[in-house]
Design an enzyme around this catalytic site. Sequence first.
Site, PDB file in Angstrom:
ATOM      1  CB  ALA A 136      -7.980   8.573   4.074  1.00 56.56           C
ATOM      2  N   GLY A 137     -10.532   9.084   6.059  1.00 59.09           N
ATOM      3  CA  GLY A 137     -11.680   9.910   6.349  1.00 59.09           C
ATOM      4  C   GLY A 137     -13.030   9.242   6.654  1.00 59.09           C
TER       5      GLY A 137
ATOM      6  CE  LYS B  60      -3.667   2.326   2.404  1.00 57.88           C
ATOM      7  NZ  LYS B  60      -3.321   3.477   3.128  1.00 57.88           N
TER       8      LYS B  60
ATOM      9  N   GLY C 285      -7.917  10.200   9.473  1.00 55.78           N
ATOM     10  CA  GLY C 285      -8.024  10.239  10.656  1.00 55.78           C
ATOM     11  C   GLY C 285      -8.968  11.261  10.951  1.00 55.78           C
TER      12      GLY C 285
ATOM     13  CB  ALA D 272      -7.193   2.947  10.088  1.00 54.67           C
ATOM     14  CB  SER D 273      -8.658   6.633  12.703  1.00 60.26           C
ATOM     15  OG  SER D 273      -7.296   6.814  12.694  1.00 60.26           O
TER      16      SER D 273
END
Length: 272
Positions: free
Chosen positions: A197-198, A110, A171, A219-220
């Site tokens: 992301a986001g 990645k 994040g 993720a986050s």
Amino acid sequence: MSTRNGTAPAVEALTIAGRTFGSRLLLGTGGFPSLELLSQAIAASGSELVTVALRRLDPAGRLAGRGSLIEALADAGVELLPNTAGCYTARDAVITARLAREAFATDWIKLEVIGDEDTLLPDTPELLHAAEQLVDEGFVVLPYTTDDPVLARRLVDVGCAAVMPLGSPIGSGMGIRNPYNIALIREAVDVPVVLDAGIGTASDAALAMELGCDAVMAASAISRAQDPVAMARAMRSAVHAGHLARSAGRIPRRLYATASTSERGLPDFGPA
């Protein structure tokens, strides 16, 4: 969502570079306070492909708590996808990818090349340069990119196996700020599109799939949720629901109301 026998309908497998995955949810490992919680979230998410940032592993390859992160992922039975998080130049990203291939015995990477410390947005010229070099070296490259359809097409032109556009900064939890561009990317490329992301909550993941994304990276949104395991379960259901909704085909948007029941056959009582 159920079939006549009461079971949820299956979602067809995701295929990237000839490899097939039963889950369309990818999971990041950053931000989890313990290996135990990470393992529980992986199980709840159903994810089969999990990312690991090589530059953020300590020499023992450990996360907070006992044991090795790599051992925990092996015990969970997931495929490992190394990433070049923390790299700010193409040179650093290429070197990190080579180290990851040596450490984890995989050609999959990645690719992240960051251009700004505050937003963590990609440095697009460096990203393209690194992608082209890694493809030439035989890597299967999955680049984290902006939501620019032109850049996505160029990344595919140099040989990337998928594109991973952001919905909003890493994040941030701001969701998909430009749904129109995500839909344009889906039309512009013929490789899998993974929203990266986001993502902040399950509805963001469902929207990504409804826009045509083939998978979602979280993720986050999971690791920093008040209940990461519950959020992992919610993301799993959202990705499933969004993919089914996309396949079903939504009704067109209309400015005015359209009655769901026809007026045909209603009695005519004449003038009052």
